[in-house]
Design a protein around this motif. Structure first.
Motif, PDB file in Angstrom:
ATOM      1  N   ALA A   1      46.007  30.747  39.384  1.00 28.81           N
ATOM      2  CA  ALA A   1      44.851  30.116  39.492  1.00 28.81           C
ATOM      3  C   ALA A   1      45.128  28.913  40.285  1.00 28.81           C
ATOM      4  N   LYS A   2      46.042  28.192  39.816  1.00 24.01           N
ATOM      5  CA  LYS A   2      46.531  26.824  40.636  1.00 24.01           C
ATOM      6  C   LYS A   2      47.069  26.892  41.824  1.00 24.01           C
ATOM      7  N   HIS A   3      48.162  28.173  42.006  1.00 26.55           N
ATOM      8  CA  HIS A   3      48.833  28.210  43.225  1.00 26.55           C
ATOM      9  C   HIS A   3      48.674  29.723  43.927  1.00 26.55           C
ATOM     10  N   ARG A   4      47.575  30.127  43.825  1.00 28.66           N
ATOM     11  CA  ARG A   4      47.006  31.105  44.619  1.00 28.66           C
ATOM     12  C   ARG A   4      47.387  31.282  45.915  1.00 28.66           C
ATOM     13  N   ASP A   5      47.128  30.473  46.588  1.00 29.91           N
ATOM     14  CA  ASP A   5      47.375  30.402  48.032  1.00 29.91           C
ATOM     15  C   ASP A   5      48.923  30.263  48.538  1.00 29.91           C
ATOM     16  N   GLU A   6      49.648  29.662  47.875  1.00 31.22           N
ATOM     17  CA  GLU A   6      51.037  29.310  48.227  1.00 31.22           C
ATOM     18  C   GLU A   6      51.710  30.623  47.686  1.00 31.22           C
ATOM     19  N   ILE A   7      51.255  31.346  46.671  1.00 33.54           N
ATOM     20  CA  ILE A   7      52.050  32.564  46.175  1.00 33.54           C
ATOM     21  C   ILE A   7      51.868  33.618  47.201  1.00 33.54           C
ATOM     22  N   LEU A   8      50.434  33.789  47.676  1.00 31.17           N
ATOM     23  CA  LEU A   8      50.152  34.773  48.384  1.00 31.17           C
ATOM     24  C   LEU A   8      50.678  34.796  49.917  1.00 31.17           C
ATOM     25  N   LYS A   9      51.227  33.789  50.440  1.00 28.00           N
ATOM     26  CA  LYS A   9      52.125  33.253  51.563  1.00 28.00           C
ATOM     27  C   LYS A   9      53.277  34.380  51.402  1.00 28.00           C
ATOM     28  N   ASN A  10      53.773  34.517  50.351  1.00 32.31           N
ATOM     29  CA  ASN A  10      55.010  35.223  50.326  1.00 32.31           C
ATOM     30  C   ASN A  10      55.026  36.794  49.571  1.00 32.31           C
ATOM     31  N   TYR A  11      53.974  36.581  48.785  1.00 29.75           N
ATOM     32  CA  TYR A  11      53.941  37.841  47.498  1.00 29.75           C
ATOM     33  C   TYR A  11      52.577  38.336  47.394  1.00 29.75           C
ATOM     34  N   ASN A  12      52.406  39.770  47.162  1.00 25.00           N
ATOM     35  CA  ASN A  12      51.407  40.183  46.476  1.00 25.00           C
ATOM     36  C   ASN A  12      51.512  40.159  45.007  1.00 25.00           C
ATOM     37  N   VAL A  13      50.324  39.564  44.305  1.00 33.72           N
ATOM     38  CA  VAL A  13      50.232  39.416  42.911  1.00 33.72           C
ATOM     39  C   VAL A  13      49.345  40.038  42.269  1.00 33.72           C
ATOM     40  N   SER A  14      49.558  40.752  41.194  1.00 31.68           N
ATOM     41  CA  SER A  14      48.368  41.173  40.224  1.00 31.68           C
ATOM     42  C   SER A  14      48.860  41.103  38.741  1.00 31.68           C
ATOM     43  N   ILE A  15      47.890  40.977  37.962  1.00 34.09           N
ATOM     44  CA  ILE A  15      48.154  40.681  36.622  1.00 34.09           C
ATOM     45  C   ILE A  15      47.521  41.716  35.650  1.00 34.09           C
ATOM     46  N   PHE A  16      48.417  42.515  34.929  1.00 33.90           N
ATOM     47  CA  PHE A  16      47.863  43.553  34.089  1.00 33.90           C
ATOM     48  C   PHE A  16      48.047  43.381  32.785  1.00 33.90           C
ATOM     49  N   LEU A  17      47.031  43.019  32.015  1.00 34.21           N
ATOM     50  CA  LEU A  17      46.841  42.856  30.445  1.00 34.21           C
ATOM     51  C   LEU A  17      46.541  43.891  29.852  1.00 34.21           C
ATOM     52  N   TYR A  18      47.201  44.389  29.069  1.00 35.74           N
ATOM     53  CA  TYR A  18      46.804  45.610  28.234  1.00 35.74           C
ATOM     54  C   TYR A  18      46.631  45.285  26.683  1.00 35.74           C
ATOM     55  N   ALA A  19      45.711  46.378  26.063  1.00 30.75           N
ATOM     56  CA  ALA A  19      45.520  46.269  24.975  1.00 30.75           C
ATOM     57  C   ALA A  19      46.406  47.213  24.089  1.00 30.75           C
ATOM     58  N   ARG A  20      46.350  46.973  22.760  1.00 32.43           N
ATOM     59  CA  ARG A  20      47.101  47.991  21.640  1.00 32.43           C
ATOM     60  C   ARG A  20      48.472  48.109  21.981  1.00 32.43           C
ATOM     61  N   GLU A  21      49.117  46.895  21.890  1.00 34.48           N
ATOM     62  CA  GLU A  21      50.747  46.904  22.083  1.00 34.48           C
ATOM     63  C   GLU A  21      51.319  46.636  20.737  1.00 34.48           C
ATOM     64  N   GLU A  22      50.712  45.805  19.955  1.00 38.50           N
ATOM     65  CA  GLU A  22      51.017  45.503  18.368  1.00 38.50           C
ATOM     66  C   GLU A  22      50.602  46.587  17.717  1.00 38.50           C
ATOM     67  N   GLN A  23      51.512  46.908  16.735  1.00 42.30           N
ATOM     68  CA  GLN A  23      51.089  48.036  15.618  1.00 42.30           C
ATOM     69  C   GLN A  23      50.652  49.385  16.374  1.00 42.30           C
ATOM     70  N   THR A  24      51.223  49.742  17.445  1.00 42.00           N
ATOM     71  CA  THR A  24      50.832  50.983  18.002  1.00 42.00           C
ATOM     72  C   THR A  24      52.158  51.716  17.827  1.00 42.00           C
ATOM     73  N   PRO A  25      52.015  52.917  16.957  1.00 42.06           N
ATOM     74  CA  PRO A  25      53.187  53.865  16.693  1.00 42.06           C
ATOM     75  C   PRO A  25      54.029  54.229  18.143  1.00 42.06           C
ATOM     76  N   MET A  26      55.295  54.290  18.104  1.00 36.59           N
ATOM     77  CA  MET A  26      56.050  54.662  19.323  1.00 36.59           C
ATOM     78  C   MET A  26      55.727  56.005  19.797  1.00 36.59           C
ATOM     79  N   ASN A  27      55.356  57.086  18.872  1.00 34.65           N
ATOM     80  CA  ASN A  27      55.403  58.255  19.183  1.00 34.65           C
ATOM     81  C   ASN A  27      53.811  58.880  19.640  1.00 34.65           C
ATOM     82  N   VAL A  28      53.272  57.817  19.921  1.00 34.73           N
ATOM     83  CA  VAL A  28      51.656  58.163  20.367  1.00 34.73           C
ATOM     84  C   VAL A  28      51.816  58.443  21.628  1.00 34.73           C
TER      85      VAL A  28
END
Length: 127
Positions: free
Chosen positions: A100-127
């Motif tokens: 949010a604070k450095h958006r324009d500066e970052i976009l001069k040199n990089y593409n950026v995305s943020i992925f925030l996912y659900a159900r990481e904790e307490q999810t069995p590894m075999n699912v």
């Protein structure tokens, strides 16, 4: 950034109950990160900024669910305590605040995305 983290920590978000925090993030991004495309599916939130194929892409990835059981966040001796403060909502607050604070500066040199996912904790590894 601390104010954002306090808001994130105040939202109970145990595994499989991430809707409220996902909604908060979507609204916050819509207000503070200009030009972002926000997608959400099953409480997984993808934030994409304008993309330039000639630049490298950085994707900041984290999860929205937390353990242990939710408790009201508090500050003590200069430290902020809350469910998920170190795993992983502290990092989520940093991702959002920095972009949010450095958006324009970052976009001069990089593409950026943020992925925030659900159900990481307490999810069995075999699912």
């Amino acid at each position: 950034m601390i104010a954002l983290l306090e808001k994130l920590l105040a939202i109970p978000s145990p595994t499989r109950h991430e809707k409220e925090i996902a909604d908060f993030v979507r609204h916050w991004v819509g207000e503070y990160i200009a030009g972002s495309a926000i997608s959400e599916l099953n409480n997984n939130v993808l934030i994409q900024l304008p993309f330039d194929e000639t630049k490298p892409h950085i994707c900041l990835v984290g999860h929205l669910d937390v353990v242990p059981e939710h408790f009201t966040p508090y500050q003590q001796d200069g430290h902020l305590h809350g469910s998920g403060a170190s795993d992983m909502l502290g990092a989520v607050a940093v991702f959002l605040d920095v972009v949010a604070k450095h958006r324009d500066e970052i976009l001069k040199n990089y593409n950026v995305s943020i992925f925030l996912y659900a159900r990481e904790e307490q999810t069995p590894m075999n699912v």
